[in-house]
Scaffold this motif. Sequence first.
Motif, short mmCIF file in Angstrom:
data_model
loop_
_atom_site.label_atom_id
_atom_site.label_comp_id
_atom_site.label_asym_id
_atom_site.label_seq_id
_atom_site.Cartn_x
_atom_site.Cartn_y
_atom_site.Cartn_z
N THR A 169 0.85 -1.20 -0.03
CA THR A 169 0.03 0.20 -0.04
C THR A 169 0.93 1.11 0.03
O THR A 169 2.09 1.28 -0.22
CB THR A 169 -0.96 0.22 1.23
N ARG A 170 0.27 2.41 -0.09
CA ARG A 170 1.02 3.58 0.09
C ARG A 170 1.71 3.81 1.41
O ARG A 170 2.82 4.24 1.43
CB ARG A 170 0.17 4.76 -0.09
N LEU A 171 1.20 3.13 2.40
CA LEU A 171 2.16 3.06 3.73
C LEU A 171 2.76 2.25 4.13
O LEU A 171 3.85 2.25 4.72
CB LEU A 171 0.84 3.46 4.84
N LEU A 172 2.39 0.94 3.72
CA LEU A 172 2.90 -0.41 4.23
C LEU A 172 3.40 -1.16 3.14
O LEU A 172 2.69 -1.09 2.23
CB LEU A 172 1.97 -1.11 5.32
N VAL A 173 4.47 -1.89 3.36
CA VAL A 173 4.85 -3.16 2.58
C VAL A 173 5.31 -4.19 3.34
O VAL A 173 6.03 -3.99 4.26
CB VAL A 173 6.05 -2.56 1.36
N GLY A 197 8.87 -6.14 7.04
CA GLY A 197 7.81 -5.06 7.27
C GLY A 197 8.39 -3.60 6.88
O GLY A 197 9.42 -3.39 7.56
N HIS A 198 7.88 -2.71 6.09
CA HIS A 198 8.19 -1.46 5.86
C HIS A 198 7.20 -0.36 5.91
O HIS A 198 6.12 -0.65 5.38
CB HIS A 198 8.92 -1.38 4.25
N LEU A 199 7.26 0.55 6.66
CA LEU A 199 6.54 1.75 6.88
C LEU A 199 7.09 2.99 6.38
O LEU A 199 8.22 3.23 6.64
CB LEU A 199 5.95 1.63 8.39
N VAL A 200 6.15 3.78 5.76
CA VAL A 200 6.59 5.00 5.26
C VAL A 200 5.36 5.90 5.71
O VAL A 200 4.33 5.70 5.44
CB VAL A 200 6.63 5.27 3.72
N LEU A 252 9.06 9.76 7.91
CA LEU A 252 9.68 8.62 8.66
C LEU A 252 9.64 7.16 7.64
O LEU A 252 8.80 6.87 7.21
CB LEU A 252 8.84 8.50 9.99
N ARG A 253 10.80 6.48 7.67
CA ARG A 253 10.76 5.33 7.21
C ARG A 253 11.45 4.15 8.15
O ARG A 253 12.32 4.19 8.57
CB ARG A 253 11.69 5.16 5.82
N PHE A 254 10.60 3.08 8.36
CA PHE A 254 10.93 2.08 9.26
C PHE A 254 10.92 0.65 8.70
O PHE A 254 9.63 0.31 8.20
CB PHE A 254 10.18 2.14 10.72
N THR A 255 11.74 -0.33 8.81
CA THR A 255 11.70 -1.40 8.25
C THR A 255 12.24 -2.45 9.66
O THR A 255 13.27 -2.32 10.12
CB THR A 255 13.02 -1.62 7.35
N ALA A 261 4.14 7.81 1.04
CA ALA A 261 3.09 8.46 1.71
C ALA A 261 3.26 9.98 1.83
O ALA A 261 4.43 10.58 1.89
CB ALA A 261 2.78 7.92 3.13
N GLY A 262 2.09 10.95 1.47
CA GLY A 262 2.25 12.10 1.57
C GLY A 262 2.61 12.83 0.45
O GLY A 262 2.45 13.96 0.14
N SER A 263 2.92 12.07 -0.70
CA SER A 263 3.04 12.60 -2.10
C SER A 263 1.85 13.02 -2.68
O SER A 263 0.89 12.25 -2.77
CB SER A 263 3.89 11.65 -3.22
#
Length: 315
Positions: free
Chosen positions: A121-125, A146-149, A158-161, A303-305
Motif C-alpha cells: 500500500t502507500r503506507l505499508l509493504v 515489514g516496511h512503513l513510510v 519517517l521510514r521504518f523497516t 506517503a504524503g506525495s
Amino acid sequence: MLEQTLGAVVLRFDQFFADDHDLDIEHPESRLRASVQVRSGQDRAFALGESVNGTVRLPALERILHNLRLVITGIDEPANLPNPVVQDQAGTPPAGLVSPVLTPQPLQQGAAELRFDLLRTRLLVFDAGGGANLGWPIIPYARVRGHLVAELGPGLLLRFTETAFAEAFGVGPGESTDFSLDRFLGPAVRLELAGSSRLAVKTQGLEWVGDVNLAWTVDRRTALYTGASTSGYSRPTWKYALSQVDVGIRRDLWEGWLFGQLEPQIQWPLLLAGPHPRVLAIVARLELFLEGRSTRGPAPPPAGSREPEGQAAPR
C-alpha cells in the motif's frame, strides 16, 4: 510547495545518493548499480573496493506471484574498510581490530534472492524472500520484512523497516531493524537521522550503526554532503567499534547513469588494545546506475506525495 512534491523530492535524493535499500522496497523496478572505490589514508596508502547490486523483475512469473523479483547483492568490499588496519608508531599492524559489519542483507558477501510482496500500500509493504549467498560455503536463508513510510509533517518523513530472518549454517535466526527520519529544508536540502541494528544467535550481541547526514543538491547534477556515524556491539561488553566524520561532493557525470564522488574522512577505529587512533583518509568513487521501468506503470510514491498527474519525478 514542498508538501505538494515530497514524493518526487524523496525519490530524487534516493536515486542520486544510491539509497538502494529504500528504492528496492518502495519502487521495486529493475535496476543495476556497480561502483569502484579507491581509498588512500594514513593506515593504508591504497585500497580498492567494489560493489554490485541489482534487482530484476520477472514479468512471466508476476502473473503467478505478484511482484516476484530477483534481487542480487554482489560482492561488496568498500574501500573505506569496515575493519581498517591501523599501524602503530613502529609501523607494524596491531594484533587485531573489532568492528561489526552491518548490511541490509543478513549476508555480507553477496546473495541472490527471490522476493514477492505479501501486501503493498502507500503506507505499508510486507514482503518475503529466500535465497543463498554467492560465496562458499553456500548459506541458504529466508526472511520476512515489514516496511512503513509515514509523513509526520510538512517535509518530515519517517521510514521504518523490521526484518526477521533465518540462516542455515550462518548467524542463525535473528532480526534486523532499520529506520531513517528525513527532514527536508526545502527541495534541495535534506537532514537525515538513520540507524540500523542486527541481533542473531551468532552475532556480537546487538550490532548497531547510527549516522546523521546533511545533503545539499546544489543543482540537478551536483550535491555536497557531510555526515557523522558510529557503530558498535553489545557482546561481551558494550563498545563502539568505528566512528567517522566525512564531507564530500557527488556529481552526475552522465545523464543520471554515471556518478563520481570524492569524500575526505576522519575515522576512529577500535583496536583490541589501546585507544581509538585518528585516521585521515580520502575516498574516490565511480558508480554506474541503470534503471528499468515497470510494465505496469510507475510505482506509487511515498506517503504524503501529491504530485500533479502526468508530471514525471525528476531524477
